[in-house]
Design an enzyme around this catalytic site. Structure first.
Site, PDB file in Angstrom:
ATOM      1  N   ASP A  18     -48.432   5.835  36.080  1.00 20.92           N
ATOM      2  CA  ASP A  18     -49.460   4.818  35.379  1.00 20.92           C
ATOM      3  C   ASP A  18     -49.966   3.810  36.132  1.00 20.92           C
ATOM      4  O   ASP A  18     -49.825   3.738  37.240  1.00 20.92           O
ATOM      5  CB  ASP A  18     -48.538   4.106  34.301  1.00 20.92           C
ATOM      6  CG  ASP A  18     -49.350   3.398  33.236  1.00 20.92           C
ATOM      7  OD1 ASP A  18     -50.548   3.940  32.799  1.00 20.92           O
ATOM      8  OD2 ASP A  18     -49.009   2.326  33.042  1.00 20.92           O
ATOM      9  N   SER A  19     -50.925   3.107  35.528  1.00 21.37           N
ATOM     10  CA  SER A  19     -51.660   1.772  36.563  1.00 21.37           C
ATOM     11  C   SER A  19     -50.438   1.010  36.694  1.00 21.37           C
ATOM     12  O   SER A  19     -50.674   0.037  37.674  1.00 21.37           O
ATOM     13  CB  SER A  19     -52.751   1.356  35.880  1.00 21.37           C
ATOM     14  OG  SER A  19     -52.371   0.641  34.582  1.00 21.37           O
ATOM     15  N   TYR A  50     -56.691   0.408  35.005  1.00 23.45           N
ATOM     16  CA  TYR A  50     -57.350   1.589  34.964  1.00 23.45           C
ATOM     17  C   TYR A  50     -58.708   1.629  34.016  1.00 23.45           C
ATOM     18  O   TYR A  50     -59.663   2.242  34.281  1.00 23.45           O
ATOM     19  CB  TYR A  50     -56.658   2.803  34.927  1.00 23.45           C
ATOM     20  CG  TYR A  50     -55.744   3.346  35.903  1.00 23.45           C
ATOM     21  CD1 TYR A  50     -55.943   2.726  37.167  1.00 23.45           C
ATOM     22  CD2 TYR A  50     -54.879   4.545  35.720  1.00 23.45           C
ATOM     23  CE1 TYR A  50     -55.008   3.230  38.308  1.00 23.45           C
ATOM     24  CE2 TYR A  50     -54.363   4.968  36.673  1.00 23.45           C
ATOM     25  CZ  TYR A  50     -54.227   4.569  38.045  1.00 23.45           C
ATOM     26  OH  TYR A  50     -53.432   5.040  38.887  1.00 23.45           O
ATOM     27  N   GLY A  51     -58.348   0.919  33.080  1.00 25.73           N
ATOM     28  CA  GLY A  51     -59.303   1.098  31.774  1.00 25.73           C
ATOM     29  C   GLY A  51     -60.853   0.583  32.143  1.00 25.73           C
ATOM     30  O   GLY A  51     -61.641   0.882  31.328  1.00 25.73           O
ATOM     31  N   CYS A  81     -50.324   7.782  31.003  1.00 28.99           N
ATOM     32  CA  CYS A  81     -51.396   6.990  31.062  1.00 28.99           C
ATOM     33  C   CYS A  81     -52.615   7.521  30.302  1.00 28.99           C
ATOM     34  O   CYS A  81     -52.744   8.751  30.788  1.00 28.99           O
ATOM     35  CB  CYS A  81     -51.862   6.651  32.575  1.00 28.99           C
ATOM     36  SG  CYS A  81     -53.312   5.820  32.554  1.00 28.99           S
ATOM     37  N   ASN A  82     -52.991   6.951  29.166  1.00 24.57           N
ATOM     38  CA  ASN A  82     -54.033   7.622  28.275  1.00 24.57           C
ATOM     39  C   ASN A  82     -55.370   7.574  29.210  1.00 24.57           C
ATOM     40  O   ASN A  82     -56.019   8.275  29.172  1.00 24.57           O
ATOM     41  CB  ASN A  82     -54.423   6.842  27.026  1.00 24.57           C
ATOM     42  CG  ASN A  82     -53.189   7.135  26.163  1.00 24.57           C
ATOM     43  OD1 ASN A  82     -53.202   8.144  25.472  1.00 24.57           O
ATOM     44  ND2 ASN A  82     -52.075   6.306  26.158  1.00 24.57           N
ATOM     45  N   THR A  83     -55.672   6.691  29.708  1.00 24.19           N
ATOM     46  CA  THR A  83     -57.254   6.682  30.698  1.00 24.19           C
ATOM     47  C   THR A  83     -57.123   7.606  31.734  1.00 24.19           C
ATOM     48  O   THR A  83     -57.971   8.440  31.509  1.00 24.19           O
ATOM     49  CB  THR A  83     -57.146   5.015  31.387  1.00 24.19           C
ATOM     50  OG1 THR A  83     -56.764   4.262  30.143  1.00 24.19           O
ATOM     51  CG2 THR A  83     -58.457   5.021  31.844  1.00 24.19           C
ATOM     52  N   CYS A 191     -52.931   3.349  24.348  1.00 24.79           N
ATOM     53  CA  CYS A 191     -52.580   2.979  25.875  1.00 24.79           C
ATOM     54  C   CYS A 191     -51.235   2.686  25.867  1.00 24.79           C
ATOM     55  O   CYS A 191     -50.582   2.019  25.032  1.00 24.79           O
ATOM     56  CB  CYS A 191     -53.435   1.593  26.003  1.00 24.79           C
ATOM     57  SG  CYS A 191     -53.041   0.913  27.682  1.00 24.79           S
ATOM     58  N   THR A 192     -50.661   3.272  27.025  1.00 28.05           N
ATOM     59  CA  THR A 192     -49.111   3.304  27.011  1.00 28.05           C
ATOM     60  C   THR A 192     -48.786   1.848  27.129  1.00 28.05           C
ATOM     61  O   THR A 192     -47.188   1.210  27.265  1.00 28.05           O
ATOM     62  CB  THR A 192     -48.620   4.048  28.194  1.00 28.05           C
ATOM     63  OG1 THR A 192     -49.254   3.837  29.439  1.00 28.05           O
ATOM     64  CG2 THR A 192     -48.907   5.694  27.713  1.00 28.05           C
ATOM     65  N   HIS A 193     -49.488   0.714  27.753  1.00 31.25           N
ATOM     66  CA  HIS A 193     -49.185  -0.790  27.742  1.00 31.25           C
ATOM     67  C   HIS A 193     -48.909  -1.390  26.392  1.00 31.25           C
ATOM     68  O   HIS A 193     -48.340  -2.213  26.322  1.00 31.25           O
ATOM     69  CB  HIS A 193     -50.136  -1.486  28.688  1.00 31.25           C
ATOM     70  CG  HIS A 193     -50.002  -1.326  29.912  1.00 31.25           C
ATOM     71  ND1 HIS A 193     -50.637  -0.379  30.667  1.00 31.25           N
ATOM     72  CD2 HIS A 193     -49.528  -2.048  31.012  1.00 31.25           C
ATOM     73  CE1 HIS A 193     -50.402  -0.403  31.868  1.00 31.25           C
ATOM     74  NE2 HIS A 193     -49.683  -1.651  32.299  1.00 31.25           N
TER      75      HIS A 193
END
Ligand code: DGL
Length: 268
Positions: A18-19, A50-51, A81-83, A191-193
């Site tokens: 992920d970012s 990343y978004g 990470c979705n992005t 978004c995983t955040h």
């Protein structure tokens, strides 16, 4: 393939990336559901968020990390990470000889089977612009109404330790107001955040209105690894490694809400 080779593959680690700390919302569920797997987590803090990046930039980030995992001889990589899943996965999915699991496509398909009439999606600007959730949700269920809202600053609030600031609270409040105008039955945290913000989000709507895709994602991975006969059954104590591209101390500090990272990650 010789039996010993198959055994070696089963014992090989699974990579996660992920970012930043967002992917730990997936990773922590994975460690509970599949505690025997050897794992490596990579947080690309140097390049977060990343978004707000272009497709070319996101492809570059994904390839660099996947090449790193290749060097680690992983048996699979989880794009937590979705992005990256929404923007890079389709292009890079056949470039490696290990299995790659994208969160967005996997979970949107599962959610489409839940027969939810009106779905809201909070995600990064890049994910929203790709309409990755909407496309899959409506592919499997054309009747589904989907409203998408980008949350450009949310990742930075989390990565910069700003969750408890007025700025973050007001931004979440504003996005929730906009979202609730669409009367969603459920809201996907795309978004995983964003599960890091659940305490604030749930001040404006019941907690069970939010869908955190992490658990259904891990359940899918478990089912798939089982079918492929790739689960680690060695019985040896599992190993875990953490790497970041920058700011290891910040990573460990911000990770705490989801996972206790016991040793300082190496910078790679
Ligand atoms: N957590 C990631 C996602 O699921 C990336 C967020 C970001 O870096 O902007 O999209």
């Amino acid at each position: 393939m010789k039996y010993t080779d198959i055994d070696k593959i089963k014992n090989s680690p699974i990579g996660f990336f992920d970012s930043g700390v967002g992917g730990l919302s997936v990773y922590s569920k994975f460690k509970k559901i599949l505690p025997n797997e050897n794992t490596i987590y990579y947080g690309d803090l140097k390049n977060m968020p990343y978004g707000n990046k272009s497709k070319e930039e996101l492809l570059g980030c994904s390839r660099r990390i996947l090449n790193f995992f290749k060097g680690k001889e992983v048996k699979a990589v989880v794009i937590a990470c979705n992005t990256s899943s929404a923007i890079a996965y389709e292009t890079i999915k056949n470039e490696y000889d290990f299995k790659i699991y994208p969160i967005t496509q996997t979970c949107a398909k599962t959610i489409s089977g839940m027969n939810i009439k009106n779905i809201g999606v909070f995600a990064t600007l890049a994910t929203i612009n790709s309409h990755a959730y909407k496309k899959v949700l409506q592919k499997y269920n054309a009747e589904t109404e989907v409203s998408e809202i980008p949350c450009q600053n949310w990742t930075s609030y989390i990565e910069n330790g700003m969750i408890n600031t007025t700025e973050c609270y007001e931004d979440v409040k504003d996005k929730m107001k906009k979202m609730l105008e669409n009367n969603p039955d459920k809201i996907i945290l795309g978004c995983t955040h964003y599960p890091y913000l659940l305490d604030i989000l749930s001040q404006f709507a019941p907690k069970d209105m939010f869908i955190d895709p992490a658990e259904m994602f891990v359940e899918y991975i478990k089912k798939d690894l089982t079918q492929l006969d790739l689960l680690n059954l060695s019985g040896k104590e599992e190993t875990e490694e953490f790497y970041v591209s920058a700011n290891p101390n910040e990573f460990v500090r911000n990770a705490k809400m989801f996972y206790e990272v016991k040793t300082l990650p190496a910078i790679v």
